[in-house]
Design a protein around this motif. Structure first.
Motif, PDB file in Angstrom:
ATOM      1  N   ILE A  46       0.865  -1.185   0.000  1.00 35.68           N
ATOM      2  CA  ILE A  46       0.000   0.000   0.000  1.00 35.68           C
ATOM      3  C   ILE A  46       0.898   1.230   0.000  1.00 35.68           C
ATOM      4  CG2 ILE A  46      -1.776   1.298   1.233  1.00 35.68           C
ATOM      5  CD1 ILE A  46      -2.621  -1.343   2.564  1.00 35.68           C
ATOM      6  N   THR A  47       0.724   2.074  -1.002  1.00 33.13           N
ATOM      7  CA  THR A  47       1.535   3.296  -1.063  1.00 33.13           C
ATOM      8  C   THR A  47       0.653   4.502  -1.346  1.00 33.13           C
ATOM      9  OG1 THR A  47       2.011   3.026  -3.430  1.00 33.13           O
ATOM     10  CG2 THR A  47       3.586   2.064  -1.866  1.00 33.13           C
ATOM     11  N   LEU A  48       1.125   5.677  -0.887  1.00 30.62           N
ATOM     12  CA  LEU A  48       0.475   6.958  -1.157  1.00 30.62           C
ATOM     13  C   LEU A  48       1.508   7.844  -1.835  1.00 30.62           C
ATOM     14  CD1 LEU A  48      -2.060   8.737  -0.721  1.00 30.62           C
ATOM     15  CD2 LEU A  48      -1.014   9.514   1.420  1.00 30.62           C
ATOM     16  N   ASN A  49       1.252   8.170  -3.096  1.00 29.83           N
ATOM     17  CA  ASN A  49       2.209   8.938  -3.909  1.00 29.83           C
ATOM     18  C   ASN A  49       3.588   8.274  -3.921  1.00 29.83           C
ATOM     19  OD1 ASN A  49       0.233  10.936  -4.423  1.00 29.83           O
ATOM     20  ND2 ASN A  49       0.701  11.931  -2.458  1.00 29.83           N
ATOM     21  N   GLY A  50       3.572   6.936  -3.993  1.00 22.57           N
ATOM     22  CA  GLY A  50       4.807   6.182  -4.117  1.00 22.57           C
ATOM     23  C   GLY A  50       5.500   5.869  -2.813  1.00 22.57           C
ATOM     24  N   ARG A  51       4.955   6.337  -1.687  1.00 26.39           N
ATOM     25  CA  ARG A  51       5.597   6.100  -0.393  1.00 26.39           C
ATOM     26  C   ARG A  51       4.733   5.180   0.476  1.00 26.39           C
ATOM     27  NH1 ARG A  51       5.641   9.781   2.937  1.00 26.39           N
ATOM     28  NH2 ARG A  51       4.098  11.177   1.980  1.00 26.39           N
ATOM     29  N   GLU A  64      -2.237   9.907  -5.277  1.00 34.03           N
ATOM     30  CA  GLU A  64      -2.367   8.603  -5.922  1.00 34.03           C
ATOM     31  C   GLU A  64      -2.211   7.507  -4.882  1.00 34.03           C
ATOM     32  OE1 GLU A  64      -0.595   6.923  -9.925  1.00 34.03           O
ATOM     33  OE2 GLU A  64       0.764   6.415  -8.270  1.00 34.03           O
ATOM     34  N   VAL A  65      -3.270   6.747  -4.721  1.00 36.39           N
ATOM     35  CA  VAL A  65      -3.238   5.582  -3.841  1.00 36.39           C
ATOM     36  C   VAL A  65      -2.986   4.359  -4.713  1.00 36.39           C
ATOM     37  CG1 VAL A  65      -4.533   4.186  -2.188  1.00 36.39           C
ATOM     38  CG2 VAL A  65      -4.886   6.672  -2.271  1.00 36.39           C
ATOM     39  N   ALA A  66      -2.073   3.495  -4.296  1.00 36.37           N
ATOM     40  CA  ALA A  66      -1.757   2.306  -5.091  1.00 36.37           C
ATOM     41  C   ALA A  66      -1.665   1.082  -4.191  1.00 36.37           C
ATOM     42  CB  ALA A  66      -0.452   2.496  -5.852  1.00 36.37           C
ATOM     43  N   ILE A  67      -2.149  -0.038  -4.716  1.00 35.01           N
ATOM     44  CA  ILE A  67      -1.928  -1.316  -4.043  1.00 35.01           C
ATOM     45  C   ILE A  67      -1.171  -2.220  -5.007  1.00 35.01           C
ATOM     46  CG2 ILE A  67      -3.989  -1.105  -2.591  1.00 35.01           C
ATOM     47  CD1 ILE A  67      -5.324  -3.218  -4.439  1.00 35.01           C
ATOM     48  N   ARG A  68      -0.269  -3.016  -4.441  1.00 34.92           N
ATOM     49  CA  ARG A  68       0.505  -3.968  -5.234  1.00 34.92           C
ATOM     50  C   ARG A  68       0.480  -5.307  -4.520  1.00 34.92           C
ATOM     51  NH1 ARG A  68       3.049   0.882  -5.479  1.00 34.92           N
ATOM     52  NH2 ARG A  68       3.734   1.638  -7.520  1.00 34.92           N
ATOM     53  N   MET A  69       0.118  -6.335  -5.249  1.00 37.40           N
ATOM     54  CA  MET A  69       0.054  -7.681  -4.679  1.00 37.40           C
ATOM     55  C   MET A  69       1.257  -8.500  -5.114  1.00 37.40           C
ATOM     56  SD  MET A  69      -3.994  -8.118  -5.342  1.00 37.40           S
ATOM     57  CE  MET A  69      -3.840  -6.915  -6.666  1.00 37.40           C
ATOM     58  N   GLU A  70       1.751  -9.307  -4.209  1.00 35.38           N
ATOM     59  CA  GLU A  70       2.877 -10.176  -4.529  1.00 35.38           C
ATOM     60  C   GLU A  70       2.477 -11.209  -5.582  1.00 35.38           C
ATOM     61  OE1 GLU A  70       5.578 -11.264  -0.987  1.00 35.38           O
ATOM     62  OE2 GLU A  70       3.560 -11.158  -0.153  1.00 35.38           O
ATOM     63  N   GLN A  71       3.402 -11.513  -6.472  1.00 34.96           N
ATOM     64  CA  GLN A  71       3.148 -12.553  -7.455  1.00 34.96           C
ATOM     65  C   GLN A  71       3.039 -13.908  -6.749  1.00 34.96           C
ATOM     66  OE1 GLN A  71       5.961 -12.541 -10.669  1.00 34.96           O
ATOM     67  NE2 GLN A  71       5.290 -10.550 -11.450  1.00 34.96           N
ATOM     68  N   GLU A  72       2.132 -14.748  -7.276  1.00 31.49           N
ATOM     69  CA  GLU A  72       1.885 -16.056  -6.680  1.00 31.49           C
ATOM     70  C   GLU A  72       1.901 -17.132  -7.757  1.00 31.49           C
ATOM     71  OE1 GLU A  72      -1.437 -15.426  -3.393  1.00 31.49           O
ATOM     72  OE2 GLU A  72      -2.025 -14.603  -5.332  1.00 31.49           O
ATOM     73  N   THR A  73       2.038 -18.353  -7.324  1.00 29.36           N
ATOM     74  CA  THR A  73       1.895 -19.497  -8.225  1.00 29.36           C
ATOM     75  C   THR A  73       1.079 -20.564  -7.520  1.00 29.36           C
ATOM     76  OG1 THR A  73       3.965 -20.465  -7.432  1.00 29.36           O
ATOM     77  CG2 THR A  73       4.086 -19.098  -9.426  1.00 29.36           C
TER      78      THR A  73
END
Length: 338
Positions: A46-51, A64-73
């Motif tokens: 979870i980041t806000l303006n990249g932080r 800018e609010v961003a979420i990034r999920m870890e890659q999975e298999t």
């Protein structure tokens, strides 16, 4: 180093200036609290303006609010080169046309040969890492549209749409007889059959279950019916159509009542396929011959509609009626089954 999927972003509008970040995540990006807790455990979750920040901080218009999920298999699923038809694919969703006889996900006794085995192999061949997450179910012998989420956010978002009855699932079925009236809603609670737990029945004490139907075509011995699920119980269409006297042609679990008469005349239960149809009255004979004409229940998931979790576009996917059901339809039109 942790590998992430591409970010899902949201720009804060003027009307939401001063809101807490966790409120934006929950109410605007529809990130569940469970997924928020998971995202907090990674550096770029979870980041806000990249932080990276605490979700209790207030946001400002234009942030800018961003979420990034870890890659999975899916390490527990063996990749196998099993062909399947793709109807649509982007970085978040895979939509396929499932064929008859294919199990969706490995289960006890069926660890290979499933759709999941083929999809995992397909992603591996492309050099992509996703975990197999089917967002809904289709019976082994039911064909048609099936959606697969590529990350937990998409899976959660579509699941919530399903719970809120905002996912439209439309089926085509070829059934014995003619529904009366030709259009309506079956409102019949469903639960397990206490005598045969693998079967479901309509019972007053069951779970609320509703299916809308409309007859599209009708012939002397059967009909083509369009069905829309309002709820999603196991075997719902098969149980509901049987409950109104129009079981699906070819269904070996939910069969026409005439089989009770055939059994009473000496055929062993489960061996009616060996019965001599020439000795049967024409009504019974036609039902048995139609059931023998297709090796599965004549049910096809024709259309699936939902809101794309990331683009928010209303998306509709269709799969044409499969060949075995088209051939059965032609038999019904001709009225000759022997």
């Amino acid at each position: 180093m942790t590998s992430y999927y591409p970010p899902i972003t949201y720009i804060v509008p003027e009307a939401e200036d001063g809101w807490l970040l966790k409120t934006i995540l929950l109410r605007r990006m529809h990130v569940s609290r469970k997924l928020q807790s998971r995202l907090k455990l990674t550096e770029q979750g979870i980041t806000l303006n990249g932080r990276r920040v605490y979700t209790s901080v207030p946001v400002q218009a234009g942030d800018e609010v961003a979420i990034r999920m870890e890659q999975e298999t899916s390490d527990d699923i063996l990749p196998q080169p099993i062909p399947f038809e793709i109807l649509y694919e982007d970085e978040h969703i895979l939509v396929v046309n499932k064929e008859a006889g294919m199990i969706v996900h490995p289960t006890h006794g069926h660890y290979t040969g499933t759709l999941a085995n083929g999809v995992v192999d397909y992603w591996r061949q492309k050099g992509e890492a996703f975990r197999f997450r089917a967002v809904h179910r289709l019976d082994q012998e039911t064909t048609g549209v099936l959606a697969i989420a590529k990350n937990p956010y998409v899976h959660q978002h579509i699941s919530e749409q399903m719970i809120g009855n905002r996912v439209d699932k439309t089926y085509l079925a070829l059934v014995h007889g003619t529904p009366e009236p030709p259009e309506g809603e079956i409102d019949g609670p469903i639960d397990r059959d206490p005598e045969e737990p693998h079967r479901r029945i309509v019972t007053p004490d069951g779970y609320p279950s509703r299916t809308k139907y409309r007859m599209l075509e009708s012939w002397a011995d059967g009909s083509l019916v369009r069905l829309k699920l309002e709820t999603g119980r196991t075997h719902q269409i098969r149980v509901h159509m049987t409950s109104i006297g129009c079981p699906l042609i070819g269904d070996k679990l939910y069969r026409h009542d005439v089989y009770k008469d055939i059994e009473s005349q000496g055929s062993e239960p489960g061996n009616e396929a060996e019965a001599d149809v020439s000795l049967m009255p024409s009504f019974e004979r036609n039902i048995v011959l139609l059931d023998r004409a297709i090796p599965r229940q004549a049910l096809h998931a024709f259309e699936l509609s939902f809101e794309h979790p990331v683009t928010h576009e209303k998306m509709t996917f269709q799969a044409p009626m499969p060949e075995d059901m088209r051939e059965l339809r032609e038999l019904l039109q001709k009225g000759r089954y022997s």
